[in-house]
Write an enzyme that holds these catalytic residues in place. Sequence first.
Site, PDB file in Angstrom:
ATOM      1  N   ASP A  18      31.492 -21.543   3.018  1.00 23.14           N
ATOM      2  CA  ASP A  18      31.857 -22.775   3.800  1.00 23.14           C
ATOM      3  C   ASP A  18      32.293 -24.001   3.153  1.00 23.14           C
ATOM      4  O   ASP A  18      31.740 -24.359   2.206  1.00 23.14           O
ATOM      5  CB  ASP A  18      30.357 -22.973   4.466  1.00 23.14           C
ATOM      6  CG  ASP A  18      30.488 -24.192   5.399  1.00 23.14           C
ATOM      7  OD1 ASP A  18      31.581 -24.794   5.385  1.00 23.14           O
ATOM      8  OD2 ASP A  18      29.713 -24.286   6.302  1.00 23.14           O
ATOM      9  N   SER A  51      50.676 -26.532   8.403  1.00 23.15           N
ATOM     10  CA  SER A  51      51.401 -26.236   9.911  1.00 23.15           C
ATOM     11  C   SER A  51      52.487 -26.980   9.950  1.00 23.15           C
ATOM     12  O   SER A  51      52.726 -28.186   9.315  1.00 23.15           O
ATOM     13  CB  SER A  51      49.955 -27.023  10.757  1.00 23.15           C
ATOM     14  OG  SER A  51      50.627 -27.103  12.298  1.00 23.15           O
ATOM     15  N   TYR A  61      44.509 -33.623  14.357  1.00 27.12           N
ATOM     16  CA  TYR A  61      44.825 -32.379  13.688  1.00 27.12           C
ATOM     17  C   TYR A  61      46.084 -32.629  12.765  1.00 27.12           C
ATOM     18  O   TYR A  61      46.373 -32.386  11.824  1.00 27.12           O
ATOM     19  CB  TYR A  61      45.260 -31.360  14.575  1.00 27.12           C
ATOM     20  CG  TYR A  61      45.643 -29.966  13.961  1.00 27.12           C
ATOM     21  CD1 TYR A  61      44.720 -29.242  13.364  1.00 27.12           C
ATOM     22  CD2 TYR A  61      47.143 -29.503  14.302  1.00 27.12           C
ATOM     23  CE1 TYR A  61      45.208 -28.036  12.786  1.00 27.12           C
ATOM     24  CE2 TYR A  61      47.448 -28.541  13.689  1.00 27.12           C
ATOM     25  CZ  TYR A  61      46.518 -27.517  12.845  1.00 27.12           C
ATOM     26  OH  TYR A  61      46.771 -26.529  12.261  1.00 27.12           O
ATOM     27  N   LYS A  69      46.633 -32.459   8.582  1.00 28.41           N
ATOM     28  CA  LYS A  69      47.529 -31.449   8.152  1.00 28.41           C
ATOM     29  C   LYS A  69      48.686 -32.331   7.386  1.00 28.41           C
ATOM     30  O   LYS A  69      49.214 -31.785   6.318  1.00 28.41           O
ATOM     31  CB  LYS A  69      48.127 -30.777   8.927  1.00 28.41           C
ATOM     32  CG  LYS A  69      47.328 -29.506   9.578  1.00 28.41           C
ATOM     33  CD  LYS A  69      46.684 -28.608   8.613  1.00 28.41           C
ATOM     34  CE  LYS A  69      45.994 -27.336   9.223  1.00 28.41           C
ATOM     35  NZ  LYS A  69      45.298 -26.473   8.010  1.00 28.41           N
TER      36      LYS A  69
HETATM   37  P1  NAD Z   1      41.596 -18.783  13.174  1.00 31.26           P
HETATM   38  O1  NAD Z   1      40.616 -19.894  13.946  1.00 31.26           O
HETATM   39  O2  NAD Z   1      41.419 -17.364  13.627  1.00 31.26           O
HETATM   40  O3  NAD Z   1      41.120 -18.988  11.524  1.00 31.26           O
HETATM   41  C1  NAD Z   1      40.592 -20.207  11.018  1.00 31.26           C
HETATM   42  C2  NAD Z   1      39.542 -19.525  10.157  1.00 31.26           C
HETATM   43  O4  NAD Z   1      38.932 -20.727   9.390  1.00 31.26           O
HETATM   44  C3  NAD Z   1      38.390 -18.776  11.107  1.00 31.26           C
HETATM   45  O5  NAD Z   1      38.018 -17.727  10.524  1.00 31.26           O
HETATM   46  C4  NAD Z   1      37.021 -20.066  10.826  1.00 31.26           C
HETATM   47  O6  NAD Z   1      35.975 -19.296  10.995  1.00 31.26           O
HETATM   48  C5  NAD Z   1      37.639 -20.511   9.553  1.00 31.26           C
HETATM   49  N1  NAD Z   1      36.857 -21.548   9.009  1.00 31.26           N
HETATM   50  C6  NAD Z   1      36.547 -22.820  10.134  1.00 31.26           C
HETATM   51  N2  NAD Z   1      35.759 -23.647   9.545  1.00 31.26           N
HETATM   52  C7  NAD Z   1      35.434 -23.252   8.363  1.00 31.26           C
HETATM   53  C8  NAD Z   1      34.622 -23.727   7.297  1.00 31.26           C
HETATM   54  N3  NAD Z   1      34.013 -24.935   7.148  1.00 31.26           N
HETATM   55  N4  NAD Z   1      34.412 -23.005   6.056  1.00 31.26           N
HETATM   56  C9  NAD Z   1      35.272 -21.708   5.961  1.00 31.26           C
HETATM   57  N5  NAD Z   1      35.838 -21.354   6.879  1.00 31.26           N
HETATM   58  C10 NAD Z   1      35.810 -21.853   8.069  1.00 31.26           C
HETATM   59  O7  NAD Z   1      43.113 -19.167  13.228  1.00 31.26           O
HETATM   60  P2  NAD Z   1      44.464 -19.118  12.084  1.00 31.26           P
HETATM   61  O8  NAD Z   1      45.396 -19.376  12.852  1.00 31.26           O
HETATM   62  O9  NAD Z   1      43.968 -17.835  11.369  1.00 31.26           O
HETATM   63  O10 NAD Z   1      44.202 -20.377  11.261  1.00 31.26           O
HETATM   64  C11 NAD Z   1      44.280 -19.989   9.877  1.00 31.26           C
HETATM   65  C12 NAD Z   1      45.123 -21.343   9.306  1.00 31.26           C
HETATM   66  O11 NAD Z   1      46.473 -21.454   9.792  1.00 31.26           O
HETATM   67  C13 NAD Z   1      44.323 -22.665   9.480  1.00 31.26           C
HETATM   68  O12 NAD Z   1      44.497 -23.628   8.550  1.00 31.26           O
HETATM   69  C14 NAD Z   1      45.109 -23.392  10.824  1.00 31.26           C
HETATM   70  O13 NAD Z   1      45.091 -24.860  10.815  1.00 31.26           O
HETATM   71  C15 NAD Z   1      46.622 -22.653  10.239  1.00 31.26           C
HETATM   72  N6  NAD Z   1      47.604 -22.951  11.319  1.00 31.26           N
HETATM   73  C16 NAD Z   1      47.487 -22.003  12.652  1.00 31.26           C
HETATM   74  C17 NAD Z   1      48.138 -22.023  13.592  1.00 31.26           C
HETATM   75  C18 NAD Z   1      48.265 -20.918  14.799  1.00 31.26           C
HETATM   76  O14 NAD Z   1      49.149 -21.176  15.778  1.00 31.26           O
HETATM   77  N7  NAD Z   1      47.307 -19.950  14.702  1.00 31.26           N
HETATM   78  C19 NAD Z   1      49.289 -22.727  13.646  1.00 31.26           C
HETATM   79  C20 NAD Z   1      49.595 -23.593  12.252  1.00 31.26           C
HETATM   80  C21 NAD Z   1      48.589 -23.523  11.336  1.00 31.26           C
END
Ligand code: NAD
Length: 290
Positions: A61, A138, A151, A155
């Site tokens: 975590d 992002s 957010y 970032k």
């Molecule tokens: P997601 O929600 O599926 O994955 C994020 C993961 O982070 C989840 O598995 C969640 O359990 C984990 N997480 C949250 N809090 C945590 C903690 N305290 N310790 C450990 N793990 C933790 O979404 P995703 O799209 O796979 O996101 C991954 C990354 O990509 C993120 O940093 C997100 O900001 C970035 N991102 C995603 C998008 C999108 O559209 N999906 C766009 C831009 C950036």
Amino acid sequence: ERTTVLITGCSSGIGLGLATRLATDGGFKVYATMRDPAKGERLLQRLGGRCPDTLEVLQLDVTDPRSLAAAAHRVQGQALDVLVCNAGVGLMGPLETCSDQDMKNVFDVNLFGAIRTIQAFLPAMKRRRAGRIIVSSSIGGLQGLPFNSVYCASKFAVEGLCESLAIVLRPFNIHLTLVECGPVNTSFLSNLQCPDPDGSELQGLDAETRGLYRRYLRHCQGLFRDGAQEVEEVLQVFLEAMGSPCPPLRCATTQLLAPLARLRLTDGSAYVQAMHDFVFGRGEAGGDQP
Ligand code: NAD
């Protein structure tokens, strides 16, 4: 010689996809980390139901220093080649209604979580004078997005953190890469905190902002429906950052908002106007037409 990789946030989305991909490749040893290792079931299912010797699921975590220390202890002596700081959470809604706790949580995971993770693994990389750090940033780390202020702030902070750190890491032969995703087809959108525009949470908010927020949510759903990238496409960018002899500091996975981003380079107001028009349409903004 296998490449050793540790990834945060592997229970879903990009982290889950990347861990699966690397664990099946054969050339990697993957430490797939997540808050709740029971959620590793999904990863194991994708790998045919059992844990291959290319994979180890670890509890991590990123908001808990003890959990980080335990994970760092577990991989001690393993010569970590690549650290992927991917864990992240979103937060959407009118700024006036963001709770203190939600705001602190976003920064605790997205910014301080990335910092703590890097702090835990950087000393060993420095001693070896080798390593790569890849951070899930992002588009919202490069340009402001409506109703995503907190957010984006987190970032943007990640971008500043990494750009600053990269300068010091040069002499240590450690490459740092920010991967800037646009909308990706993961559970990110459904995982994030987001008040209902017609719900009681927004009752005290002025009707005009509520109308804009409602329109933003529709815009956002449309953008995810029509413009979201698949995880596989985004993984390609992570793999390139891992494999390239000299990876860039920044790589965007999509050019979706690049024309708008260029408008930021002057005084910024052209960007504000163009983003406003892109999301809310031209003309009068206060109404609630589709
Ligand atoms: P997601 O929600 O599926 O994955 C994020 C993961 O982070 C989840 O598995 C969640 O359990 C984990 N997480 C949250 N809090 C945590 C903690 N305290 N310790 C450990 N793990 C933790 O979404 P995703 O799209 O796979 O996101 C991954 C990354 O990509 C993120 O940093 C997100 O900001 C970035 N991102 C995603 C998008 C999108 O559209 N999906 C766009 C831009 C950036």
